[in-house]
Design an enzyme around this catalytic site. Structure first.
Site, mmCIF file in Angstrom:
data_model
loop_
_atom_site.group_PDB
_atom_site.id
_atom_site.type_symbol
_atom_site.label_atom_id
_atom_site.label_comp_id
_atom_site.label_asym_id
_atom_site.label_seq_id
_atom_site.Cartn_x
_atom_site.Cartn_y
_atom_site.Cartn_z
ATOM 1 N N ASP A 1 -82.250 18.065 29.271
ATOM 2 C CA ASP A 1 -80.631 17.712 29.504
ATOM 3 C C ASP A 1 -80.555 18.074 30.968
ATOM 4 O OD1 ASP A 1 -78.209 17.884 30.153
ATOM 5 O OD2 ASP A 1 -77.502 18.937 28.378
ATOM 6 N N HIS B 1 -80.075 -1.580 47.264
ATOM 7 C CA HIS B 1 -80.936 -2.628 46.784
ATOM 8 C C HIS B 1 -81.022 -3.912 47.727
ATOM 9 C CE1 HIS B 1 -78.110 -4.694 44.348
ATOM 10 N NE2 HIS B 1 -78.870 -5.524 44.209
ATOM 11 N N GLU C 1 -70.299 -13.146 43.045
ATOM 12 C CA GLU C 1 -70.842 -13.310 41.655
ATOM 13 C C GLU C 1 -70.170 -14.065 40.967
ATOM 14 O OE1 GLU C 1 -72.565 -9.321 40.788
ATOM 15 O OE2 GLU C 1 -71.183 -8.586 42.090
ATOM 16 N N ASP D 1 -67.977 -0.853 45.205
ATOM 17 C CA ASP D 1 -69.150 -1.494 44.493
ATOM 18 C C ASP D 1 -69.917 -2.069 45.412
ATOM 19 O OD1 ASP D 1 -70.581 -1.451 42.277
ATOM 20 O OD2 ASP D 1 -69.868 -3.836 41.809
ATOM 21 N N HIS E 1 -73.460 -3.232 50.494
ATOM 22 C CA HIS E 1 -74.297 -4.407 50.349
ATOM 23 C C HIS E 1 -73.753 -4.984 51.782
ATOM 24 C CE1 HIS E 1 -75.686 -2.837 46.875
ATOM 25 N NE2 HIS E 1 -75.041 -3.633 46.118
HETATM 26 C C1 BG6 Z 1 -74.629 -3.608 42.353
HETATM 27 C C2 BG6 Z 1 -73.238 -3.749 42.034
HETATM 28 O O1 BG6 Z 1 -75.002 -2.707 43.578
HETATM 29 O O2 BG6 Z 1 -75.033 -5.006 42.917
HETATM 30 C C3 BG6 Z 1 -73.088 -4.947 41.101
HETATM 31 O O3 BG6 Z 1 -73.117 -2.348 41.381
HETATM 32 C C4 BG6 Z 1 -73.560 -5.924 41.402
HETATM 33 O O4 BG6 Z 1 -71.627 -4.860 40.519
HETATM 34 C C5 BG6 Z 1 -74.936 -6.081 42.279
HETATM 35 O O5 BG6 Z 1 -73.299 -7.005 40.647
HETATM 36 C C6 BG6 Z 1 -75.133 -7.397 42.859
HETATM 37 O O6 BG6 Z 1 -76.600 -7.389 43.140
HETATM 38 P P1 BG6 Z 1 -77.285 -8.822 43.302
HETATM 39 O O7 BG6 Z 1 -78.775 -7.991 43.694
HETATM 40 O O8 BG6 Z 1 -77.297 -9.105 41.867
HETATM 41 O O9 BG6 Z 1 -76.524 -9.553 44.195
#
Ligand code: BG6
Length: 528
Positions: free
Chosen positions: A108, A204, A242, A262, A267
């Site tokens: 945990d 990412h 998206e 988000d 990003h």
């Molecule tokens: C994430 C978000 O960081 O990035 C998501 O939390 C989003 O909501 C995603 O869908 C988009 O990433 P990618 O690589 O699919 O463009």
């Protein structure tokens, strides 16, 4: 060249392109029952192994609260990797070789008293595997567990000095704070336990091949860079669109977060940094991050006092996008309150107030349930100074004058990764007729090897100790500083999100941001 795993059917040729190996370590994944582990982390670790990039002795330890044996964990991960792997079919034989390094420990994470056992069992495993004690802890957990987990690691003696050769590196998934004050608090609290060099904050997008190529394209060519400034660029549009709505199970998180937190805060602003930053003196982690930081510090709404003049929020509503195909509205999604005011779309008009970019608008937008998934940066140049060429185009009785279009340089981040430059040429014939054309570089036509997944690159960089593609705390705070007034404005009731039908390009009000300057949102390039 890395040493390949003996006996695998490895043919994947990305290895030459990836450079240095990482160091042998225990890789602990906190929150191993979650979606991220199954969808991204394990598939990435498997590909690293398959391509010879997982250091030979490394062990992967899933850590979570549920009771589970190693065997059950391995079987679950086999299924997950089978679905998500990009290196083709995962054979039983390959899996058998890979899975011996996969373990599960029931802990945990919020309970500090359980860390002593974890430490003991980890030390045993390390001894058996010939590991010296270098460790990566990947926090794939709910953010509220970040600090308690780090405190517990520290209390159990699992955080070495930052310069200890048996290092510890802790990777944090976003969200890292939910506004400027909370991000600062979190950084401050973590800094009591971890040195900045031990912290890896993941965005990412920075792991995406096409995002890294922005810097290479800009600073590896001599002809474009002299044009990327206020003298030649009219404006820049950054889109992260998206088509998906809110995935099952994510509603609770998303409704607390929204498009601004988000995707925009991280990003989109990272993409903006990469297109706007100055060349670093050396291509090295901190030199690059210093340059990105300067962009974030210069980021401003310009002289637009009123937030409604530079920010527009939207929320999608149900829509029938084709006969019989109905998309639900945001408020009808799983775990979303029926009266939610949360934005699923945000557009901003910003400026980078520095010598290079003063006066050039940067239009930024991101949203869910847009017509298709596309991320791109479009640099629109100024019109030629004179219209020497025009063409009269007639369709029946309707004739229109066609003039030179401004050149546009588009970085296609995804899908159909590539770069395109639109220009004007002479249409063949006996007159000087102008005709728009596109010069196009597409990754899949140029390179045979597939693009590495963002998480493969980022995990490898953690093993290598390369922080270039991770967000530093000052960058993160500068990004929060820019978006926090907008968050407060939206959440304080300053603006209700304007509705837009699912499957469209967002609320009409978003056009307003561009109209004053005579601009329009692009329809992003994508070969559907
Ligand atoms: C994430 C978000 O960081 O990035 C998501 O939390 C989003 O909501 C995603 O869908 C988009 O990433 P990618 O690589 O699919 O463009």
């Amino acid at each position: 060249m890395p040493e390949h795993q003996a006996g695998t059917t490895e043919t994947f040729s990305a290895t030459q392109a990836w450079g240095e190996m990482g160091e042998d370590a225990s890789i602990l994944i906190f929150g191993a029952s979650g979606d991220l582990t199954a969808r991204k982390l394990l598939p990435a670790l498997y590909t690293l192994w398959k391509t010879g990039y997982l250091p030979k002795k490394s062990q992967i330890i899933g850590v979570a609260r549920r009771e589970k044996s190693d065997e059950v964990f391995r079987q679950e991960m086999f299924e997950a990797v089978g679905t998500a792997s990009r290196t083709g079919e995962v054979t039983e034989a390959d899996w058998k070789q890979f899975a011996v390094r996969l373990h599960y420990r029931q802990v945990d994470i919020s309970d500090a008293s359980q860390y002593t056992n974890l430490k003991t069992s980890l030390e045993e495993l390390e001894q058996k595997s010939g590991l010296s004690g270098k460790r990566i802890v990947y926090m794939a957990t709910a953010p509220k567990l970040f600090l308690p987990a780090v405190e517990a690691l520290d209390a159990s003696g699992m955080i070495p000095d930052y310069d200890n050769e048996n290092w510890l590196r802790v990777v944090f998934e976003k969200p890292f704070g939910h506004d400027l004050a909370s991000a600062k608090r979190l950084s401050h609290s973590l800094s009591r336990h971890l040195h900045e060099s031990q912290i890896y904050r993941i965005d990412h997008y920075l792991g995406k091949e096409t995002v890294q190529n922005i810097l290479l394209f800009r600073f590896g060519n001599a002809i474009f860079e002299p044009l990327l400034n206020r003298n030649h660029v009219d404006h820049i549009q950054i889109t992260v669109a998206e088509s998906q709505g809110i995935e099952r199970g994510r509603g609770g998180y998303y409704d607390q977060s929204g498009a601004l937190r988000d995707v925009m805060q991280n990003h989109v602003l990272q993409l903006l940094c990469l297109i706007a930053m100055e060349p670093p003196a050396l291509f090295r982690g901190d030199d690059i991050r210093d340059e990105k930081m300067k962009v974030l510090q210069a980021l401003s709404p310009g002289d637009q006092q009123d937030i409604s003049r530079w920010a527009v929020a939207g929320q999608y509503t149900a829509n029938e996008i084709e006969p019989g195909k109905m998309l639900p509205g945001y408020r009808e999604e799983d775990r979303i309150p029926r009266d939610s005011r949360r934005e699923t779309y945000i557009a901003l008009k910003a400026f980078v107030d520095n010598w290079r970019w003063a006066g050039v608008p940067f239009y930024l937008r991101t949203g869910k349930r847009m017509p298709y998934r596309v991320s791109e940066i479009a640099v629109q140049f100024k019109h030629p100074p004179m219209n020497l060429f025009t063409t009269v185009e007639c369709d029946g009785d309707m004739c229109a004058m066609v003039e030179a279009k401004p050149n546009t340089l588009v970085f296609r981040i995804q899908p159909h990764e590539g770069i395109e430059l639109s220009c004007s040429t002479k249409r063949p014939g006996m007159q000087y007729q102008i005709h728009p054309v596109t010069m196009d570089f597409a990754y899949d036509e140029q390179f045979e090897i597939g693009l590495p997944e963002a998480y493969e690159r980022l995990l490898l960089d953690v093993m290598r100790g390369d922080t270039t593609l991770f967000t530093r705390s000052d960058e993160l705070e500068a990004a929060w500083k820019f978006v926090t007034p907008v968050l407060e404005y939206l959440e304080g009731g300053g603006q209700d999100p304007e509705f837009y039908p699912a499957g469209t390009w967002g609320p009409e009000a978003a056009e307003r941001l561009l109209e004053a300057a005579g601009h329009h949102w692009r329809k992003p390039s994508v070969n559907l």
